[in-house]
Design a protein around this motif. Structure first.
Motif, PDB file in Angstrom:
ATOM      1  N   ASP A 267       1.721  -5.029  -3.173  1.00  0.00           N
ATOM      2  CA  ASP A 267       0.177  -5.301  -3.697  1.00  0.00           C
ATOM      3  C   ASP A 267       0.125  -4.607  -5.094  1.00  0.00           C
ATOM      4  O   ASP A 267       0.348  -3.243  -5.338  1.00  0.00           O
ATOM      5  N   GLU A 268      -0.567  -5.129  -6.043  1.00  0.00           N
ATOM      6  CA  GLU A 268      -0.768  -4.747  -7.425  1.00  0.00           C
ATOM      7  C   GLU A 268      -1.521  -3.382  -7.273  1.00  0.00           C
ATOM      8  O   GLU A 268      -1.583  -2.673  -8.121  1.00  0.00           O
ATOM      9  N   GLY A 269      -2.489  -3.473  -6.416  1.00  0.00           N
ATOM     10  CA  GLY A 269      -3.369  -2.332  -6.325  1.00  0.00           C
ATOM     11  C   GLY A 269      -2.743  -1.002  -5.899  1.00  0.00           C
ATOM     12  O   GLY A 269      -2.991  -0.091  -6.433  1.00  0.00           O
ATOM     13  N   LEU A 270      -1.625  -1.138  -5.356  1.00  0.00           N
ATOM     14  CA  LEU A 270      -0.739  -0.030  -5.062  1.00  0.00           C
ATOM     15  C   LEU A 270      -0.048   0.804  -6.359  1.00  0.00           C
ATOM     16  O   LEU A 270       0.128   2.143  -6.374  1.00  0.00           O
ATOM     17  N   LEU A 271      -0.250   0.058  -7.598  1.00  0.00           N
ATOM     18  CA  LEU A 271       0.061   0.780  -8.781  1.00  0.00           C
ATOM     19  C   LEU A 271      -0.595   1.686  -9.336  1.00  0.00           C
ATOM     20  O   LEU A 271      -0.451   2.556 -10.195  1.00  0.00           O
ATOM     21  N   ASP A 272      -1.987   1.696  -8.768  1.00  0.00           N
ATOM     22  CA  ASP A 272      -2.667   2.527  -9.358  1.00  0.00           C
ATOM     23  C   ASP A 272      -3.070   4.068  -8.398  1.00  0.00           C
ATOM     24  O   ASP A 272      -3.885   4.858  -8.554  1.00  0.00           O
ATOM     25  N   ALA A 273      -1.942   3.880  -7.225  1.00  0.00           N
ATOM     26  CA  ALA A 273      -2.133   4.998  -6.203  1.00  0.00           C
ATOM     27  C   ALA A 273      -1.540   6.133  -7.018  1.00  0.00           C
ATOM     28  O   ALA A 273      -0.643   6.182  -7.752  1.00  0.00           O
ATOM     29  N   ARG A 274      -2.081   7.304  -6.717  1.00  0.00           N
ATOM     30  CA  ARG A 274      -1.341   8.542  -7.353  1.00  0.00           C
ATOM     31  C   ARG A 274      -0.310   9.087  -6.375  1.00  0.00           C
ATOM     32  O   ARG A 274      -0.316   9.274  -5.122  1.00  0.00           O
ATOM     33  N   VAL A 275       0.787   9.577  -7.265  1.00  0.00           N
ATOM     34  CA  VAL A 275       1.997  10.258  -6.646  1.00  0.00           C
ATOM     35  C   VAL A 275       2.298  11.476  -7.388  1.00  0.00           C
ATOM     36  O   VAL A 275       1.708  11.825  -8.476  1.00  0.00           O
ATOM     37  N   LEU A 276       3.033  12.443  -6.824  1.00  0.00           N
ATOM     38  CA  LEU A 276       3.637  13.574  -7.422  1.00  0.00           C
ATOM     39  C   LEU A 276       4.205  13.200  -8.715  1.00  0.00           C
ATOM     40  O   LEU A 276       5.160  12.319  -8.472  1.00  0.00           O
TER      41      LEU A 276
ATOM     42  N   ILE B  81      15.369  18.133 -11.503  1.00  0.00           N
ATOM     43  CA  ILE B  81      14.484  18.304 -10.437  1.00  0.00           C
ATOM     44  C   ILE B  81      15.362  17.162  -9.380  1.00  0.00           C
ATOM     45  O   ILE B  81      15.788  16.154  -9.746  1.00  0.00           O
ATOM     46  N   GLY B  82      15.874  17.884  -8.231  1.00  0.00           N
ATOM     47  CA  GLY B  82      16.877  17.005  -7.514  1.00  0.00           C
ATOM     48  C   GLY B  82      15.944  16.487  -6.334  1.00  0.00           C
ATOM     49  O   GLY B  82      14.517  16.583  -6.124  1.00  0.00           O
ATOM     50  N   VAL B  83      16.602  15.879  -5.416  1.00  0.00           N
ATOM     51  CA  VAL B  83      16.149  15.189  -4.143  1.00  0.00           C
ATOM     52  C   VAL B  83      15.408  16.129  -3.217  1.00  0.00           C
ATOM     53  O   VAL B  83      14.311  16.187  -2.813  1.00  0.00           O
ATOM     54  N   LEU B  84      15.976  17.206  -3.012  1.00  0.00           N
ATOM     55  CA  LEU B  84      15.641  18.272  -2.318  1.00  0.00           C
ATOM     56  C   LEU B  84      14.338  18.923  -2.833  1.00  0.00           C
ATOM     57  O   LEU B  84      13.168  19.173  -2.257  1.00  0.00           O
ATOM     58  N   ASN B  85      14.400  18.995  -4.283  1.00  0.00           N
ATOM     59  CA  ASN B  85      12.965  19.594  -5.061  1.00  0.00           C
ATOM     60  C   ASN B  85      12.051  18.655  -4.674  1.00  0.00           C
ATOM     61  O   ASN B  85      10.777  19.341  -4.516  1.00  0.00           O
ATOM     62  N   ALA B  86      12.238  17.406  -4.803  1.00  0.00           N
ATOM     63  CA  ALA B  86      11.106  16.457  -4.460  1.00  0.00           C
ATOM     64  C   ALA B  86      10.604  16.423  -3.239  1.00  0.00           C
ATOM     65  O   ALA B  86       9.467  16.558  -2.926  1.00  0.00           O
ATOM     66  N   HIS B  87      11.327  16.681  -2.196  1.00  0.00           N
ATOM     67  CA  HIS B  87      11.061  16.798  -0.900  1.00  0.00           C
ATOM     68  C   HIS B  87      10.154  17.915  -0.458  1.00  0.00           C
ATOM     69  O   HIS B  87       9.227  17.805  -0.005  1.00  0.00           O
TER      70      HIS B  87
ATOM     71  N   MET C  59       2.840  20.199  -0.335  1.00  0.00           N
ATOM     72  CA  MET C  59       1.697  19.780  -0.793  1.00  0.00           C
ATOM     73  C   MET C  59       0.986  19.163   0.346  1.00  0.00           C
ATOM     74  O   MET C  59      -0.383  19.395   0.548  1.00  0.00           O
ATOM     75  N   PHE C  60       1.644  18.379   1.206  1.00  0.00           N
ATOM     76  CA  PHE C  60       0.953  17.168   2.099  1.00  0.00           C
ATOM     77  C   PHE C  60       1.308  17.693   3.502  1.00  0.00           C
ATOM     78  O   PHE C  60       0.600  17.219   4.430  1.00  0.00           O
TER      79      PHE C  60
ATOM     80  N   ARG D  97       7.340   8.984   1.112  1.00  0.00           N
ATOM     81  CA  ARG D  97       6.088   8.884   1.914  1.00  0.00           C
ATOM     82  C   ARG D  97       5.109   9.730   1.339  1.00  0.00           C
ATOM     83  O   ARG D  97       5.310  10.854   1.232  1.00  0.00           O
ATOM     84  N   PHE D  98       3.997   8.988   0.761  1.00  0.00           N
ATOM     85  CA  PHE D  98       2.962   9.846   0.410  1.00  0.00           C
ATOM     86  C   PHE D  98       1.612   9.371   1.104  1.00  0.00           C
ATOM     87  O   PHE D  98       1.263   8.162   1.503  1.00  0.00           O
TER      88      PHE D  98
END
Length: 602
Positions: free
Chosen positions: A473-482, A553-559, A565-566, A587-588
């Motif tokens: 969905d194009e609307g998902l492009l405006d969702a916020r992520v880290l 920044i690695g995969v573990l760092n992102a996790h 945060m969440f 998953r956010f």
């Protein structure tokens, strides 16, 4: 000095907010005071009751014994009277004899009957006189006092004749006090005289001399409310005789002991009715004089209680001081810490009780506080160094951007589009990494950074890198992520996934919504990973490996960033089969984009 310190300590105890030592002292004092007063009060009350009970028991037993003794004497006298009234030859014949006085026959008769009467009273000191009085005027007696025919017609003879069919008892007063026991003498069914035996009154006094206190009173009343006996030395405050008679009628000799107030003075009244004589004995014991000894004992108990209380107070003072000395030491150490002194000399508290445990916990807290303060000091130092480094890093990107822009323009002038593309993508990527201070980006911005990275890295491989984007969905492009969570994942997919393939490698980025979550999946058809490799990537080793790459920044760092945060279940998950594929799921929670006016891009 000791007295001064004690006074100052006492002032602290009576302050509005009492110290623990003061509370212990007051608690000990109150408990001791209540205990002493309770014990003294109980002992005093019980002793009063015991004294009264003992007095009543003593008087009751004495009255009973007196009645028994009097009964024995009266029974003996009754037997003597029976002997007299049944003696015909000596007594009855002499009374009926026609002999006149001053004749020989009269003299012999008198001698014979007096010797008979004397023989009856010998060795009986409680009998003062025995007399035979004929109604014809003949009078014979043995003992004192003198008696003659003038007794005829007196109330005594009349009383005996009326009540003397068996025995009559009455008190005689006058020069001699005595108790007279009389019985009529009958012959041929007619009264011809009386026999009278006088009981020695001294024996009555000794028998009823019952006085538990000096001012006690004892009365013996006959059936006609006459006073047979009363105590000697009757006090001035003694009740009048009419009141004594009223008590006798009121109590009716029931043998009980009662407390009564007579003329404003409290008494214990003990009564007893003799079954043999019908006399009532009343004993009046003034309570105030009876309890005089208990009053002395009460005063003595108060004095002893005061001494014991003082000893207990001194003991409680010492005990409370010993109990709270370690608390005071601990308080002084806490006051030093409050003032910022963490290097105070430690006073060892060796006790194993709660205060000792608090001391060890406090020392541990002080050590931890020192460690934390040292950490804060080091952190502040590192913070200042980091601020200096950040200032320096803020200046360096400008030179880097300017240099890259110069390379881009030179590539365009020299007709080198690949160099122009790489330098432009590198500028955009570094602008997002170093220039954007926001912690959150939109999915669209994250995809732009991924595209810039792919534009740079594609020149490393002979074959072009296929990166496909699938947006649900194009609307998902405006969702916020880290910030910078997708680029490291794509980087790993290209380098470790399809980078080793000779041809046909592809990476797919799929953005989709799932309930209230945003899910980004990065799929590559590379060589895949074993479970051991995936576990290594998600541990500290993977982190060290990831930090050596371009992004830093690695995969573990992102996790770990997402998990902090969440929380669960958000973060990064790996799915792979060796030789087939690798899929990374990010998953956010779904968050809409809210532009900020203070966002800055260098």
């Amino acid at each position: 000095m000791k007295l001064k310190s004690k006074l100052s300590a006492f002032k602290r105890w009576i302050s509005p907010q009492l110290s623990i030592q003061g509370k212990i002292f007051i608690a000990f004092s109150l408990v001791a005071l209540l205990s002493i007063l309770s014990i003294a009060g109980i002992v005093y009350v019980n002793m009063r009751e015991t004294i009264k009970d003992n007095a009543v028991t003593s008087v009751s037993d004495s009255i009973r014994q007196a009645d028994e003794s009097l009964k024995i004497m009266l029974e003996e006298i009754d037997r003597l009277n029976t002997v007299v009234v049944t003696n015909k030859n000596t007594v009855i014949d002499t009374i009926l004899s026609p002999s006149e006085e001053i004749s020989y026959e009269w003299f012999m008769e008198q001698k014979r009957i007096e010797e008979f009467l004397k023989s009856l009273t010998d060795y009986k000191p409680y009998i003062s006189r025995i007399a035979v009085v004929g109604l014809n005027g003949k009078v014979f007696f043995s003992g004192d006092p003198w008696i003659d025919r003038t007794i005829l017609g007196t109330p005594t003879i009349d009383y005996i004749l009326r009540n003397g069919s068996r025995h009559a008892y009455l008190r005689q007063t006058g020069v001699y006090e005595t108790i007279t026991v009389g019985r009529e003498i009958r012959y041929d069914r007619k009264a011809i005289g009386v026999v009278m035996v006088d009981l020695n009154y001294d024996f009555i006094r000794k028998t009823y001399g019952v006085k538990p206190t000096a001012d006690s009173m004892l009365y013996v009343l006959d059936k006609q409310d006459g006073f047979v006996y009363r105590s000697d030395d009757i006090p001035d405050f003694a009740p009048p005789e009419r009141r004594i008679v009223g008590l006798k009628r009121e109590l009716a000799g029931n043998g009980d002991a009662v407390e009564q107030t007579i003329d404003g003075r409290p008494y214990i009244v003990v009564s007893r009715l003799s079954d043999y004589t019908g006399w009532t004995t009343l004993a009046l014991i003034p309570l105030d004089s009876l309890l005089t000894e208990s009053t002395k004992l009460r005063n003595l108990m108060l004095e002893v209680s005061a001494i014991v209380l003082i000893v207990v107070l001194i003991g409680s003072l010492q005990v409370s001081s010993r109990i709270t000395i370690n608390i005071r030491r601990l308080k002084s150490m806490m006051m030093l810490v409050k003032d910022g002194n963490l290097t105070f000399p430690k006073k060892e508290i060796q006790t194993k009780d709660e205060v000792g445990q608090l001391y060890h916990v406090f020392i541990s807290m002080v050590e931890e506080l020192k460690r934390l303060m040292e950490g804060i000091r080091i952190s502040e130092k590192e913070k200042r160094e980091a601020e200096l480094t950040a200032l320096q890093a803020q200046i360096r990107p400008h030179f880097l951007y300017n240099s890259l822009n110069t390379i881009k323009y030179l590539a365009r002038l020299n007709g080198a589009p690949n160099i122009e593309e790489v330098s432009g993508s590198l500028i955009e990527l570094m602008r997002g990494v170093l220039g954007n201070s926001n912690e959150f980006l939109t999915v669209r911005e994250e995809l732009d950074y991924v595209r810039s990275y792919v534009s740079i890295v594609k020149y490393k491989y002979m074959e072009p890198i296929q990166v496909h984007e699938e947006i649900e969905d194009e609307g998902l492009l405006d969702a916020r992520v880290l910030k910078l969570t997708l680029q490291p994942i794509v980087e790993n997919a290209i380098i470790h996934g399809i980078g080793s393939r000779e041809q046909g490698g592809a990476v797919t980025i799929r953005v989709r919504g799932e309930k209230n979550d945003l899910v980004i999946e990065v799929f590559d058809n590379g060589k895949g990973m074993t479970q051991q490799q995936m576990d290594r990537m998600m541990n500290e080793g993977g982190k060290r490996e990831a930090t050596s790459r371009f992004s830093g920044i690695g995969v573990l760092n992102a996790h770990e960033r997402m998990a902090r945060m969440f929380g669960e279940p958000y973060g990064v998950k790996l799915y792979s089969e060796l030789g087939l594929y690798t899929k990374v799921e990010i998953r956010f929670p779904f968050m809409k984009y809210q532009p900020k006016s203070d966002q800055e891009v260098i």
